[in-house]
Design a protein around this motif. Structure first.
Motif, PDB file in Angstrom:
ATOM      1  N   THR A 213      55.099  21.209  -0.336  1.00  0.00           N
ATOM      2  CA  THR A 213      55.469  19.952  -0.973  1.00  0.00           C
ATOM      3  C   THR A 213      54.220  19.303  -1.568  1.00  0.00           C
ATOM      4  O   THR A 213      53.107  19.526  -1.095  1.00  0.00           O
ATOM      5  CB  THR A 213      56.139  18.983   0.012  1.00  0.00           C
ATOM      6  N   GLN A 214      54.452  18.504  -2.612  1.00  0.00           N
ATOM      7  CA  GLN A 214      53.356  17.775  -3.244  1.00  0.00           C
ATOM      8  C   GLN A 214      53.933  16.676  -4.114  1.00  0.00           C
ATOM      9  O   GLN A 214      55.095  16.750  -4.519  1.00  0.00           O
ATOM     10  CB  GLN A 214      52.487  18.711  -4.080  1.00  0.00           C
ATOM     11  N   ALA A 215      53.138  15.662  -4.390  1.00  0.00           N
ATOM     12  CA  ALA A 215      53.583  14.551  -5.230  1.00  0.00           C
ATOM     13  C   ALA A 215      54.003  15.077  -6.592  1.00  0.00           C
ATOM     14  O   ALA A 215      53.289  15.856  -7.209  1.00  0.00           O
ATOM     15  CB  ALA A 215      52.463  13.525  -5.382  1.00  0.00           C
TER      16      ALA A 215
ATOM     17  N   ARG B  14      63.500  16.482  -3.834  1.00  0.00           N
ATOM     18  CA  ARG B  14      63.283  16.991  -5.189  1.00  0.00           C
ATOM     19  C   ARG B  14      63.046  18.487  -5.036  1.00  0.00           C
ATOM     20  O   ARG B  14      62.148  18.911  -4.311  1.00  0.00           O
ATOM     21  CB  ARG B  14      62.072  16.355  -5.858  1.00  0.00           C
TER      22      ARG B  14
ATOM     23  N   TRP C 221      57.969  19.705  -5.286  1.00  0.00           N
ATOM     24  CA  TRP C 221      58.908  19.855  -4.175  1.00  0.00           C
ATOM     25  C   TRP C 221      58.671  18.719  -3.183  1.00  0.00           C
ATOM     26  O   TRP C 221      57.538  18.487  -2.759  1.00  0.00           O
ATOM     27  CB  TRP C 221      58.684  21.186  -3.471  1.00  0.00           C
ATOM     28  N   THR C 222      59.741  18.019  -2.799  1.00  0.00           N
ATOM     29  CA  THR C 222      59.611  16.856  -1.917  1.00  0.00           C
ATOM     30  C   THR C 222      60.851  16.695  -1.055  1.00  0.00           C
ATOM     31  O   THR C 222      61.972  16.904  -1.528  1.00  0.00           O
ATOM     32  CB  THR C 222      59.455  15.562  -2.754  1.00  0.00           C
TER      33      THR C 222
ATOM     34  N   GLU D  56      66.826  15.825  -8.267  1.00  0.00           N
ATOM     35  CA  GLU D  56      66.526  14.861  -7.209  1.00  0.00           C
ATOM     36  C   GLU D  56      67.833  14.369  -6.629  1.00  0.00           C
ATOM     37  O   GLU D  56      68.833  14.237  -7.342  1.00  0.00           O
ATOM     38  CB  GLU D  56      65.722  13.680  -7.763  1.00  0.00           C
TER      39      GLU D  56
ATOM     40  N   THR E 103      61.782  13.614   1.971  1.00  0.00           N
ATOM     41  CA  THR E 103      61.386  12.548   2.885  1.00  0.00           C
ATOM     42  C   THR E 103      62.649  11.908   3.450  1.00  0.00           C
ATOM     43  O   THR E 103      63.714  11.980   2.839  1.00  0.00           O
ATOM     44  CB  THR E 103      60.551  11.459   2.173  1.00  0.00           C
TER      45      THR E 103
ATOM     46  N   VAL F   3      58.301  13.548   6.564  1.00  0.00           N
ATOM     47  CA  VAL F   3      57.836  14.039   5.271  1.00  0.00           C
ATOM     48  C   VAL F   3      57.664  15.546   5.417  1.00  0.00           C
ATOM     49  O   VAL F   3      56.787  16.009   6.158  1.00  0.00           O
ATOM     50  CB  VAL F   3      56.500  13.388   4.849  1.00  0.00           C
TER      51      VAL F   3
END
Length: 170
Positions: A45-47, A164, A50-51, A138, A53, A62
């Motif tokens: 994951t990264q800003a 995401r 891929w996310t 998303e 939370t 997270v």
């Protein structure tokens, strides 16, 4: 000249020995590196990428990596020894505003790090696509997970969920 060389050598040895980590510190660093590294087959994951939370009973979750939906048929976000597993939106159902009611046919799963057993939703949650383009999807999600612990039903609230994931290339 010899004295200068010996002084430099002694200074180098003392400096090198003084900066080494203790075995306990090394073990902690290795354990942290393993916990922070993505699981095989997952995307880190990264800003902006891929996310996943959420809040689990008010505590922040997270994900450090996500199993791509094409690989597992589900969206699974991992953090340490725990995870949140969600159903995947099939290609034909992907549209902004599309909702999935979480229940037996579309279960959501939760494993809290530790020895607690997997919990599943019982039709008391929902996922909704909030953004979709040719690269990313998303969605928001929430559900209440229920599990049996020593014969007692225990619930866990998963709220403020956001994910995401990359849209598979056709």
């Amino acid at each position: 000249m010899k004295l200068s060389f010996i002084s430099m050598l002694l200074l180098f040895i003392l400096t090198a020995c003084n900066s080494q980590q203790s075995p306990v510190d090394k073990a902690k660093a290795v354990k942290k590196a393993i916990a922070d590294s993505p699981r095989p087959g997952t995307a880190a994951t990264q800003a902006g990428g891929w996310t996943m939370t959420a809040k689990i009973d008010g505590k922040t979750f997270v994900a450090s990596s996500i199993m791509p939906p094409e690989a597992a048929g589900r969206i699974v976000g991992y953090y340490k020894n725990g995870y949140i597993g969600l159903p995947n939106f099939e290609n034909r159902w992907r549209a902004i505003g599309k909702k999935i009611k979480l229940g037996e046919d579309n279960s959501a799963d939760l494993l809290i790090a530790g020895d607690e057993p997997v919990s599943s939703s019982n039709g008391n949650g929902e996922m909704e696509i909030t953004k979709l383009d040719d690269q990313w999807m998303e969605a928001s999600f929430h559900f209440t997970a229920t599990r049996q612990e020593d014969g007692v039903s225990k619930t866990t609230a998963i709220t403020d969920g956001f994910l995401r994931v990359a849209v598979p290339k056709k």
